[in-house]
Design a protein around this motif. Sequence first.
Motif, mmCIF file in Angstrom:
data_model
loop_
_atom_site.group_PDB
_atom_site.id
_atom_site.type_symbol
_atom_site.label_atom_id
_atom_site.label_comp_id
_atom_site.label_asym_id
_atom_site.label_seq_id
_atom_site.Cartn_x
_atom_site.Cartn_y
_atom_site.Cartn_z
ATOM 1 N N ALA A 1 11.867 -1.046 -5.961
ATOM 2 C CA ALA A 1 10.500 -0.803 -5.483
ATOM 3 C C ALA A 1 10.489 -0.418 -4.001
ATOM 4 O O ALA A 1 9.760 0.481 -3.591
ATOM 5 C CB ALA A 1 9.627 -2.025 -5.719
ATOM 6 N N PRO B 1 6.271 -1.235 -9.752
ATOM 7 C CA PRO B 1 5.864 -0.214 -10.721
ATOM 8 C C PRO B 1 6.860 -0.156 -11.875
ATOM 9 O O PRO B 1 8.067 -0.204 -11.665
ATOM 10 C CB PRO B 1 5.896 1.080 -9.908
ATOM 11 N N SER B 2 6.324 -0.094 -13.078
ATOM 12 C CA SER B 2 7.215 -0.046 -14.231
ATOM 13 C C SER B 2 7.832 1.343 -14.358
ATOM 14 O O SER B 2 7.135 2.343 -14.233
ATOM 15 C CB SER B 2 6.440 -0.388 -15.496
ATOM 16 N N THR C 1 9.240 -6.336 -13.557
ATOM 17 C CA THR C 1 8.085 -5.438 -13.527
ATOM 18 C C THR C 1 6.925 -6.006 -14.318
ATOM 19 O O THR C 1 5.823 -5.464 -14.300
ATOM 20 C CB THR C 1 8.459 -4.067 -14.124
#
Lengths: 328, 260, 289
Positions: C57, C124-125, C210
Amino acid sequence: MSSHSMKKYKIGGLAPLILVLSGLCLVPFFLRAYLVEVAMMYFIYIILAQSYRLIVTVHDWQLYHIVLYGVGAYTSGMLAKNLGVPVFVAIPLGGAMAGLVGMAITLPLLRTKGWGFYIATYGLAELIRLTWLKFRNPFGGSTGIIDIPWPPVIAGIDFSDRIPYYFFSLGVMLLVMLMLYRIEKSRIGDSFKAISMDPELAASTGINIPRHRLMACSIGGFFAGVAGGLLVHRLGAVDPKLFNITTTLYLLIWVVVGGTNTFWGPIIGVSVMHTLFELSRPLIEIRPMFFGLSMVLVLIFLPGGLEGLISKAITRLQKRDRVAPVET
Amino acid sequence: MPILEVEGLSKYFGGLAALNDVNLSIQEGEIRGIIGPNGAGKTTLFNVISGVYRPSSGQIRYQGKTRIDGLSSSRIAGMGVVRTFQRTALYHHFSVLKNVIVARHLHAKENIFRVISGLAKKTEEKNTEKALEIVEFMGLGHLKEELAENLPHGHQRALGVAIAIACEPKVLLLDEPLTGMTPTEKDRMIDLIRKVHQQGITILMVEHDMRSVMELCGYISVLDFGMLLVEGPPAEIQNNEMVINAYLGTEDILSASTSA
Amino acid sequence: MSSQLLIQTIANAIAASGMLALIAVGLTLAFGVMQMANLAHGHFFMMGAYTVYALYALGGWPFWWAVAAAVAVGAVIGLIVERGIFRPLQGDVVSGFIATAGLMFVFEVLVGELWGWGLSRPIPSPYMRAVRFMGAAVAFQRVLVIPFAVVSIGGLMFFMRRFRLGRALRAVAQDPEAAALQGININRMTALAMAIAGAYAGLAGGLMSTIYAITPSLGGHIILPALIVVVVGGMGSIGGATLAAVIFGFVMTFVTTLVDGVTAVMVSVTVMAVVLAIRPQGLMGRVIA
């Protein structure tokens, strides 16, 4: 945890005890208001740590002690607030409830050994704590209970005032210490230690181990509950966060750093560690790391705790007094 | 009258029979020897009688009709059947005297409220006196303040017996009381066992030292592979063909034992 | 409960089982080999999650590289804890246990100081897709953990049966003294066990980072379910831990969906107490005579 060393040494007879006591009686008249409040917390924590050590002498390092402290606080607070029970009656009743709960949650775990036992006590402690969190009625959920009655005026002394309450909690602490000391020195205290040293031998001499373990848990729980009662009628409020795993970790730190081999260890532990805790307020964020590390280091390098260190130093001094050092 | 009867006693560990249909009848006031090669089930027998293990089948009767099989160790001790251990079982960090005081648990019962209020003091003082008597009786008087862990082996074993005596047993089970002792220590222990016996205590004793067993015991039971092989007075046992065979490869069980 | 919600909940339950199994298997393995318990094991998981946060990330690494790093970080922390705490305290169960309780504080502060306290860190996935199944949509990211759990745990079991090193590990877990007599280096085995335990926790933390809102206190939240799984499964039993992980994965997910998270923990603890009252050694634990 290493063993109970039963070595004989004297901390110095009655004189220092009288000195400390008179100091404690004078102190509230000279300290700032905030520091008197802090001093009361020492008394409460010493009750907690010493009652926990009683259970540790049976080798049951259970992790629900802080929650029993909470049971005492909630019970005493709710009895006083909802049922109008006088505060000084509610506090011992809170203790009794904590003792009963301690017995009730130890009972199903008696046959679980070692680590499984410790974990299970942690789980059941959480069960109780989450019950307070979950049921807003009657426990108030995460905000807890507020407006808990203050102690009354008795014989013209208003116990909701700081200094009378200081003396009240000091008195309770001394009484608890006297009782725990008597148990420690009695055959029951010896049986507790016997069980932790050699359970098989203890059972072979007729000591009923489950019964003694339950006894230790409920006596210890009773005093933890009393400590909770002392807390709640000073704070006037109670909520589940006060009794979470972090508080349990601090309890372990006091007891481990102070040492569990003798009666005096937890007192030293609370005195030293809580003082450091108060002094390190500016470092509030990294403080837990310091405390966690100090416990790890004590466990590895100082198995007897600070008390062990002090008593070792005292015996060494006594030896040196008796035998003049030989010059080489 | 038999004080302790073992009937059809078996104990299995995962299909393996450590004890197989053992019958024993111990008369009040006797010293019974239990012998047999290693792994014959002697210690298992003691463990079952003293409640450490629950028997797989069979009965143990005490004083005629009381069933004690399956009871807990502490209850069995409370009824008067007390055992010692093959290992040197002591409270290592207690003084000699304290070891015995703690062992007098059954005879110094005081509830917690009397302890807290200080009313129990008298009982505890009396108990200490009695414990001191036992320590003297076992010849440990001069060591009473010493920590148990600091005693020489022979005295530690004597303390182990003192702990058992402190429970005021009617039947005493001694598990290899002479293990690891020097000849002098052995002689002292044999005298002690005789003294204990003279107090009217029935003794059941597992021991490898044959000379001592033959000397002390009036009657001997031999276990082999968990089964009772043969019983009889010492003279008979010494010359029994089966017993000699059980101690494989040794012509003379007396020499077999002393070298072991 | 609609059939859609039911399918979704079942999928979530399987994913939760996989994650719990990954965490619990390492914990129980380490316990079996050392007879020592690691209360800071949940914090290994948290460190794994933060590794992915930092590298993926913040650092812009590819997701899978970050997960691989989380596995490595977990293993290294496991080794450090073995060397620094368990080895010096050898055999002292209570001290080891309490020392790792102290470690919880250490890890929490470390992470908090490095990446900030308080609010959770959103990650964020990398896979926004959903798996569609009988009208229900299940987040792909969430079920990702399942194949990893199956392969890692299956692999561990295979390793412990077929490989010399694995068999040695098993021998130590069953009887340390006998294993030492056979010439097995116990210290090497405890180090191996702690490395595996750390790696698996790091993997679980990395994969689930996530999905969970990560905060420094994440470790403290995940440890209780993991401990319950290990105790109920039978301490030291990998099969037992896997079985119990599935049981509690379902219990917790369903109770959370139908009631709430607090109730889920309460139900799980109650189940644990009942199991222990009936079978003190846990479902598949050996009885210690």
